[in-house]
Scaffold this active site. Structure first.
Site, PDB file in Angstrom:
ATOM      1  N   CYS A   1     -10.385  -7.491 -21.920  1.00 37.19           N
ATOM      2  CA  CYS A   1     -11.033  -8.741 -22.351  1.00 37.19           C
ATOM      3  C   CYS A   1     -11.478  -8.544 -23.792  1.00 37.19           C
ATOM      4  O   CYS A   1     -10.639  -8.481 -24.674  1.00 37.19           O
ATOM      5  CB  CYS A   1     -12.153  -9.164 -21.421  1.00 37.19           C
ATOM      6  SG  CYS A   1     -13.190  -7.824 -20.822  1.00 37.19           S
ATOM      7  N   SER A   2     -12.763  -8.460 -24.041  1.00 37.99           N
ATOM      8  CA  SER A   2     -13.196  -8.250 -25.416  1.00 37.99           C
ATOM      9  C   SER A   2     -14.592  -7.646 -25.439  1.00 37.99           C
ATOM     10  O   SER A   2     -15.449  -8.045 -26.209  1.00 37.99           O
ATOM     11  CB  SER A   2     -13.156  -9.567 -26.197  1.00 37.99           C
ATOM     12  OG  SER A   2     -13.797 -10.575 -25.450  1.00 37.99           O
ATOM     13  N   CYS A   3     -14.819  -6.680 -24.559  1.00 38.96           N
ATOM     14  CA  CYS A   3     -16.115  -5.996 -24.499  1.00 38.96           C
ATOM     15  C   CYS A   3     -16.375  -5.298 -25.831  1.00 38.96           C
ATOM     16  O   CYS A   3     -15.471  -4.709 -26.421  1.00 38.96           O
ATOM     17  CB  CYS A   3     -16.110  -4.980 -23.367  1.00 38.96           C
ATOM     18  SG  CYS A   3     -15.804  -5.757 -21.768  1.00 38.96           S
TER      19      CYS A   3
ATOM     20  N   CYS B   1     -10.810  -3.326 -26.461  1.00 37.88           N
ATOM     21  CA  CYS B   1     -11.004  -3.705 -25.057  1.00 37.88           C
ATOM     22  C   CYS B   1      -9.716  -4.404 -24.652  1.00 37.88           C
ATOM     23  O   CYS B   1      -9.494  -5.554 -25.009  1.00 37.88           O
ATOM     24  CB  CYS B   1     -12.204  -4.620 -24.861  1.00 37.88           C
ATOM     25  SG  CYS B   1     -12.374  -5.173 -23.143  1.00 37.88           S
TER      26      CYS B   1
END
Lengths: 116, 218
Positions: B126-128, B123
């Site tokens: 962000c950090s999905c 991701c």
């Protein structure tokens, strides 16, 4: 960095940039971090804000926050801002409560008080 | 700031947060500003009736119960049941719901490794992460280095994880979004014929489902 290049990219849009070796360290999450995560799930499920609001406030914090704050530190900062914006509580209420929390003791265990 | 890097700290952990801060495992460490904020916000939300302590605890229990074992069970089933695999690849969310795992309103896309294609998930924004199937993401998944480099030099990144993808295998990188998460369906290794679901799931690690590793026989 990328947010003032005029290329329309903000700092968080980091795909494709040069970067160093991937630090492979991992850690289990602390109780306070899990609580932050839980507060996000619960308040967003109840309609106080959305995951887009969470991201918007984090992106607004800028690159410096990414370098100096941990993941859930950025989250609680963003959650708090979103909750103030949606009227869940006021900044004054928050400040007063934070003072009260700190007055309970110098450690997380003591400061969480009866909240456990 | 609360981030004093105290290396004499007897509770110092090996793990570092994504921004390189030491993890403090115990509640008897000095209160940080952001912890103070978490406590205050939580108390205000409870007082105002927006949530309850019980709801928060239940959410944490739910979170703790989520682990890569759920993703591994999905993969093991797909390996053993071609019809399920077809449904999984067609509609990941519906297929996980079939196994009793709540898709949580997110679209799950399952990408299959084949003889000619290796998939890896990132991701960049962000950090999905498919947390319903894998639990919370590891620190490195949220790091600048992984987010930046995976879309640019995936083979070099995979090499850092100890995975050398042959030149004749195409590497496909999938960039997640807040509304759409990816899970890699690894190739079933040879020598696992006749294994039961539990044994199969046992070789499917979190990293295999992110795509930075492939299943290894014990």
């Amino acid at each position: 960095m990328t947010d003032d290049t005029g290329q329309g990219r903000s700092w968080h849009d980091m795909g494709g940039e040069d970067a160093g070796e991937i630090a492979r360290g991992e850690h289990d999450f602390a109780l306070w971090e899990k609580r932050v995560d839980a507060l996000m799930r619960l308040t967003s499920a109840k309609g106080y804000f959305t995951v887009d609001g969470l991201r918007r406030a984090i992106e607004d914090m800028g690159e410096d926050a990414f370098e100096t704050m941990s993941y859930y530190e950025r989250w609680i900062a963003s959650i708090t801002r979103n909750l103030v914006e949606s009227g869940a509580f006021s900044t004054e209420e928050l400040n007063a409560r934070m003072e009260k929390v700190a007055a309970r003791g110098p450690t997380y265990g003591e400061a969480q008080g009866a909240g456990e | 700031m609360p981030h004093d890097h105290d290396h004499d700290d007897p509770f110092h952990h090996e793990g570092m947060s994504s921004s390189g801060h030491p993890y403090r495992p115990d509640n008897d460490q000095p209160l940080t500003y952001w912890q103070q904020m978490e406590i205050a916000v939580r108390e205000l939300l409870v007082e105002k009736g927006i949530t309850t302590a019980a709801e928060i605890n239940a959410q944490i229990v739910l979170m703790d119960a989520r682990s890569p074992a759920q993703g591994a069970a999905v993969v093991a089933r797909a390996w053993d049941d071609p019809a399920f695999k077809a449904r999984l690849l067609a509609d990941g969310s519906a297929a996980m719901a079939e196994l009793g795992i709540d898709p949580d309103g997110l679209k799950l896309v399952v990408v299959e490794n084949t003889a000619g294609v290796h998939n890896v998930v990132v991701c960049t924004l962000c950090s999905c992460y498919p947390r319903n199937l894998l639990g919370l993401p590891p620190d490195w998944y949220k790091s600048r280095a992984y987010r930046s480099r995976t879309v640019k030099e995936p083979r070099a990144v995979l090499r850092e994880f100890g995975l050398e993808v042959p030149e004749d295998v195409r590497v496909q990188v999938h960039d997640s979004t807040a509304d759409m998460r990816y899970l890699v369906l690894p190739r079933r290794p040879e020598g696992t014929e006749g294994w039961d679901a539990e044994a199969l799931a046992g070789i499917v690690t979190r990293d295999c489902m992110i795509g930075v590793a492939i299943p290894q026989l014990p």
